[in-house]
Write a protein that holds these residues in place. Structure first.
Motif, PDB file in Angstrom:
ATOM      1  N   ALA A 122      87.249 -50.211  17.370  1.00 24.15           N
ATOM      2  CA  ALA A 122      86.210 -50.754  18.247  1.00 24.15           C
ATOM      3  C   ALA A 122      85.224 -49.664  18.654  1.00 24.15           C
ATOM      4  O   ALA A 122      84.011 -49.887  18.647  1.00 24.15           O
ATOM      5  N   GLU A 153      83.056 -48.749  15.418  1.00 25.81           N
ATOM      6  CA  GLU A 153      82.139 -49.772  14.908  1.00 25.81           C
ATOM      7  C   GLU A 153      81.221 -50.362  15.972  1.00 25.81           C
ATOM      8  O   GLU A 153      80.081 -50.685  15.682  1.00 25.81           O
ATOM      9  N   LEU A 154      81.719 -50.531  17.187  1.00 24.43           N
ATOM     10  CA  LEU A 154      80.908 -51.169  18.221  1.00 24.43           C
ATOM     11  C   LEU A 154      80.210 -50.144  19.107  1.00 24.43           C
ATOM     12  O   LEU A 154      79.071 -50.337  19.498  1.00 24.43           O
ATOM     13  N   SER A 178      76.691 -48.318  18.025  1.00 27.57           N
ATOM     14  CA  SER A 178      75.369 -48.917  18.186  1.00 27.57           C
ATOM     15  C   SER A 178      74.721 -48.523  19.515  1.00 27.57           C
ATOM     16  O   SER A 178      73.513 -48.686  19.678  1.00 27.57           O
ATOM     17  N   ARG A 227      89.484 -55.873  18.127  1.00 28.14           N
ATOM     18  CA  ARG A 227      89.226 -55.420  16.755  1.00 28.14           C
ATOM     19  C   ARG A 227      87.836 -55.893  16.324  1.00 28.14           C
ATOM     20  O   ARG A 227      87.481 -57.052  16.563  1.00 28.14           O
ATOM     21  N   PRO A 228      87.028 -55.043  15.716  1.00 27.44           N
ATOM     22  CA  PRO A 228      85.659 -55.427  15.371  1.00 27.44           C
ATOM     23  C   PRO A 228      85.545 -56.698  14.529  1.00 27.44           C
ATOM     24  O   PRO A 228      84.603 -57.466  14.713  1.00 27.44           O
ATOM     25  N   ASP A 229      86.493 -56.961  13.655  1.00 30.51           N
ATOM     26  CA  ASP A 229      86.400 -58.165  12.835  1.00 30.51           C
ATOM     27  C   ASP A 229      86.867 -59.417  13.574  1.00 30.51           C
ATOM     28  O   ASP A 229      86.911 -60.501  13.004  1.00 30.51           O
ATOM     29  N   VAL A 254      85.657 -59.934  17.037  1.00 32.84           N
ATOM     30  CA  VAL A 254      84.824 -60.117  18.231  1.00 32.84           C
ATOM     31  C   VAL A 254      84.149 -61.480  18.201  1.00 32.84           C
ATOM     32  O   VAL A 254      83.993 -62.097  17.154  1.00 32.84           O
ATOM     33  N   HIS A 280      77.858 -51.600  25.295  1.00 33.93           N
ATOM     34  CA  HIS A 280      78.084 -52.740  24.402  1.00 33.93           C
ATOM     35  C   HIS A 280      78.735 -53.932  25.115  1.00 33.93           C
ATOM     36  O   HIS A 280      78.509 -55.078  24.747  1.00 33.93           O
TER      37      HIS A 280
END
Length: 169
Positions: free
Chosen positions: A24, A27-28, A31, A96-98, A100, A131
């Motif tokens: 997380a 990947e998140l 940004s 987990r990013p996949d 969200v 985020h």
């Protein structure tokens, strides 16, 4: 979300919690924070960090599972130092990013809020990363103040302290 189950974390979950947390952040968090900030944040992510066995100290860690995979986790401190006795602190909610935007974070947050209410607490505070601010606002949290979280001696992350009054069960 019938395929998601939120439960108390066990010591066996520590590695999977760290994996979710790191994914997380990578990947998140990338940004909203620069590479140096993300690396400093990741330096604080390791399995020994999560106080899974400290329920007696007012700390609760929960995990969300989807199928046989850990999809997220949350960490609540019902007795944070420096706070009044009626206020809990959410230390972390990560998904987990996949996974969200599928209700997993909300399910974790609802469990943490229920645990705080069950402990007789009236409010919850937290510090949201950039985020996560909109997520917490949608869940009824109100802005309190902008803060800087020190990750290392020379790297910090901007965040927003937020608060929510808990309604009685």
């Amino acid at each position: 979300m019938p395929d998601v189950r939120v439960r108390e974390a066990t010591p066996e979950d520590a590695d999977a919690i760290a994996d979710v947390h790191a994914a997380a952040v990578r990947e998140l968090g990338g940004s909203d924070y620069d590479d140096r900030q993300v690396l400093a944040w990741l330096a604080n992510v390791h399995p020994e960090r999560y106080p899974i066995d400290e329920a007696d100290a007012g700390i609760r860690v929960v995990v969300a599972e989807r199928g046989d995979r850990l999809a997220g986790f949350g960490w609540l401190d019902c007795d944070p130092s420096g706070r009044d006795e009626s206020t809990a602190e959410i230390v972390a909610v990560f998904v987990r990013p996949d996974a969200v935007r599928e209700g997993i974070g909300r399910a974790i947050l609802e469990r943490l809020e229920r645990l705080a209410r069950d402990a007789g607490l009236e409010a919850i505070v937290l510090v949201a990363s950039k985020h996560a601010i909109d997520f917490y606002r949608r869940q009824g949290y109100e802005d309190d103040e902008t803060v800087e979280l020190e990750m290392t001696d020379d790297v910090s992350l901007a965040g927003l302290r937020m608060r929510k009054r808990l309604s009685p069960s």
